[in-house]
Design an enzyme around this catalytic site. Structure first.
Site, PDB file in Angstrom:
ATOM      1  N   HIS A 175       0.830  -1.100   0.022  1.00  0.00           N
ATOM      2  CA  HIS A 175       0.044   0.043  -0.002  1.00  0.00           C
ATOM      3  C   HIS A 175       0.782   1.269  -0.106  1.00  0.00           C
ATOM      4  CE1 HIS A 175      -3.491  -2.482   0.820  1.00  0.00           C
ATOM      5  NE2 HIS A 175      -2.886  -2.963   1.799  1.00  0.00           N
ATOM      6  N   ARG A 191      -0.198  18.461   3.199  1.00  0.00           N
ATOM      7  CA  ARG A 191       1.066  18.698   3.263  1.00  0.00           C
ATOM      8  C   ARG A 191       1.817  18.487   1.738  1.00  0.00           C
ATOM      9  NH1 ARG A 191       2.877  13.474   2.419  1.00  0.00           N
ATOM     10  NH2 ARG A 191       1.744  12.070   3.784  1.00  0.00           N
TER      11      ARG A 191
END
Length: 668
Positions: A235, A297
């Site tokens: 993942h 971010r």
């Protein structure tokens, strides 16, 4: 604009931020832990402040100490990079209370998107499509398992906090849901301090496509197009590209507008990424993408967006944080060409991509037109304390085919010795036919693991030239090198030399013959075959380990790098490291592999499920270990009785440490 900023991060992202700040005339301050005192980001900054010991919890996660350091050096703002404190709203509040500027979004925006379940509820209310699932507060097994049944298998269990694949488990069988839930919660708690999870429908043919968004404090928002991040293992992203293959103008607009809608819903300012899961079972359609999460971010993969837009996103961050408006409007943004980014990690592909450690004895990257974002140099150590990324390799081209060819070529020219890496895996991935045709989805690597993880057997040509390198042929004399001080070829009583090498568990005895200045031959005996091999070759060039040799009608160019006790051979994307054994002694007392469970890498023991005297069977999970923010289950290496457990929960272990010793069960 700021005159001095502190970069509250390390590695390649700290170097990346420092580089842009320097170009803008902004002084930079680095922070470092004890093990990073001599690191590249410290060397690049104008000033540096020690903030703690090696563990991130005692250094890069100490918000108060970082703020104190900013005051000590007179910095006006703090750039968090990504990871560590970059998405911690309490840190943002503390920075602002201290009279400093946080280069990023507001604490409220981070809180709004910080928990996946709350974020998805907010997005649903804002009209952004979300994946069907359960995002409620109840965390009992019976409730979550029931919701999974309602949603329909397969399902994903996902930590509600954090990202990077931590606390995530795919469940295809209802009987495995309980074990998967426990593991996901443990990993989420260890990584984010929050063990709560959500359950979502798993899209069968998913693509991970994300949209780069930017906002300012004047109410302006834009999207800087999309990135396809579907190539993943565990993942976690491996290769990213921009734009996404097969993207239509209609779908790009729909996804971009949805991403901007998400940013507006929380009054977002700064750089952010809205991640979508796309059902690609029948191509890309504007009604088949779903909001997953928003990363508040800068992303690791931001360079591919920079390559196709010609913009510097860190510069945009600094300008927005200083109160300026966005430099461009949506109508002024356009896509130019194609870009790829490959993440080069110290990791063992053969062991399921387990992170690796080591000293980077040799490190060589390709030059232009490739871009390399790295935070390490030759001689630096990859430690178990932080993410094992070595570098990001980024390329650009006028179209996808040319850009992908450039990526493969750049990877083939990259040389790393001293740590096990995924370099060859990345090179093979670039040459995968399905990927080359743009057929990407998050399951591609799993489907192709066997071919992508395979390593070409070492060739006789590589063995012969590695043997030449081992005895110093083609190198300047070095009085400290025992293989050179033996004496040059011309001093030997016979024009031959036997060289012993070991690679991948195979022993090689190479007898080299020198017939003339250029004409050579080699007889190769290897432990994995009954008969030896002989070959003749012409040595056309040998300069500091760079050999050009002719084997029959074929010429070979390769580079050999000698280190103490080893030779690494690099040739066209392939790397083989040969050990030079000090002696041929053996130890008859070594235990059989099935007698003991050893640590596959440095880490911390989180859970032990067996005790002395317990009976175990081959493959039974007996220890849970955490390393480099990843939790793994270690299984019994064979059938037997537990004779000894050599560690306890919380123990820090090294690669190869014996954890459990088994003895053979004796029938009554």
């Amino acid at each position: 604009m700021f005159s001095k900023i502190l970069v509250a991060n390390r590695g390649e992202i700290a170097c990346r931020i420092i580089r842009t700040a320097r170009e803008m005339g902004i002084a930079t301050v680095a922070v470092y832990s004890d093990v990073d005192a001599a690191s590249l980001h410290v060397a690049m900054a104008d000033e540096a402040v020690r903030i703690g010991t090696a563990a991130a919890s005692e250094s890069y996660l100490l918000g108060d100490r970082i703020i104190e350091a900013a005051h000590e050096v007179g910095a006006e703002a703090i750039h968090p990079g990504y990871g560590f404190l970059s998405e911690n709203p309490d840190f943002v509040d503390a920075v602002e209370r201290a009279g400093l500027v946080f280069i990023g979004p507001s604490a409220d925006a981070i809180r709004a998107m910080g928990l996946k379940d709350a974020a998805k509820t907010l997005m649903e209310k804002s009209g952004v499509p979300v994946v069907p699932g359960y995002h409620g507060e109840t965390q009992e097994l019976v409730v979550l398992a029931g919701k999974a049944n309602e949603i329909g298998y397969p399902v994903l269990i996902k930590a509600r906090a954090g990202g990077g694949g931590k606390g995530m488990r795919l469940v295809t069988d209802p009987s495995r849901f309980g074990d998967a839930l426990s593991a996901a919660k443990r990993e989420a708690e260890a990584s984010f301090g929050d063990g709560r999870v959500l359950v979502e429908k798993f899209v069968a043919t998913p693509r991970h496509i994300e949209v780069q968004v930017f906002g300012d404090d004047h109410g302006n928002h834009v999207y800087l197009f999309e990135r396809d991040c579907s190539l993943q293992r565990r993942h976690q992203k491996v290769i990213e590209e921009a734009p996404a293959p097969g993207m239509t103008a209609e779908m790009r607009a729909a996804m971009g507008e949805a991403a901007v809608q998400a940013a507006r819903a929380i009054g977002y300012s700064g750089a952010g990424t809205v991640e979508f899961i796309v059902d690609a079972s029948d191509g890309l359609h504007p009604d088949r993408f779903y909001f997953m999460e928003m990363n508040t971010r800068l992303q690791v993969e931001h360079p591919v967006t920079e390559m196709i837009t010609g913009l510097d996103l860190v510069e945009w961050q600094l300008r927005v944080a200083a109160g300026e408006t966005l430099p461009l409007s949506q109508g002024e943004l356009e896509i130019c060409g194609w870009a790829f980014e490959a993440r080069i990690y110290a990791e063992d592909v053969q062991k399921g991509f387990l992170p690796a450690t080591g000293v980077l004895q040799h490190l060589s990257f390709p030059g232009a037109p490739a871009r390399v974002d790295s935070g390490v140099r030759a001689g630096d150590e990859i430690t178990p304390f932080y993410d094992p990324m070595i570098a990001k390799l980024i390329v650009h081209g006028p179209n996808r085919n040319i850009a992908l060819s450039r990526l493969a070529a750049a990877l083939a020219r990259t040389e790393i010795a001293g740590a096990t890496t995924n370099l060859e895996f990345l090179w093979r991935l670039c040459r995968n036919p399905e990927f080359a045709q743009g057929g990407v989805d998050t399951g591609l690597i799993d489907r192709e693991t066997a071919s992508l993880s395979a390593s070409d057997p070492v060739s006789d040509e590589m063995i012969a030239l590695a043997a030449l390198s081992a005895i110093g042929v083609g190198y300047a004399p070095d009085g400290n090198d025992p293989f050179v001080t033996i004496g040059p070829w011309s001093h030997w009583t016979a024009a031959k030399r036997i060289v012993h090498l070991v690679a991948d568990g195979v022993d090689f005895a190479v007898t080299l013959y020198r017939h003339s200045q250029a004409r050579w031959s080699a007889a190769i005996d290897r432990s994995d075959r009954t008969s030896g091999a002989g070959l003749e070759f012409m040595l056309f060039g040998a300069d500091d380990g760079r050999y050009r040799a002719g084997f029959g009608n074929r010429q070979v160019n390769l580079h050999c790098v000698r280190e103490k006790g080893s030779v690494s051979v690099f040739m066209g994307g392939l790397t083989h490291t040969f050990q030079i054994p000090a002696d041929a002694s053996t130890d008859d007392d070594v235990q059989a592999p099935g007698d003991r469970l050893v640590a596959p890498m440095p880490g911390v023991i989180k859970q032990i499920t067996v005790a002395k005297g317990d009976e175990v069977q081959l493959g039974a999970p007996i220890i849970v270990m955490e390393a480099m923010k990843m939790e793994m289950s270690l299984e019994a290496p064979g059938d037997g009785i537990v004779a000894e457990v050599t560690v306890s929960e919380g123990s820090q272990v090294k690669d190869g440490d014996v954890l459990v010793v088994l003895e053979t069960k004796v029938d009554d």
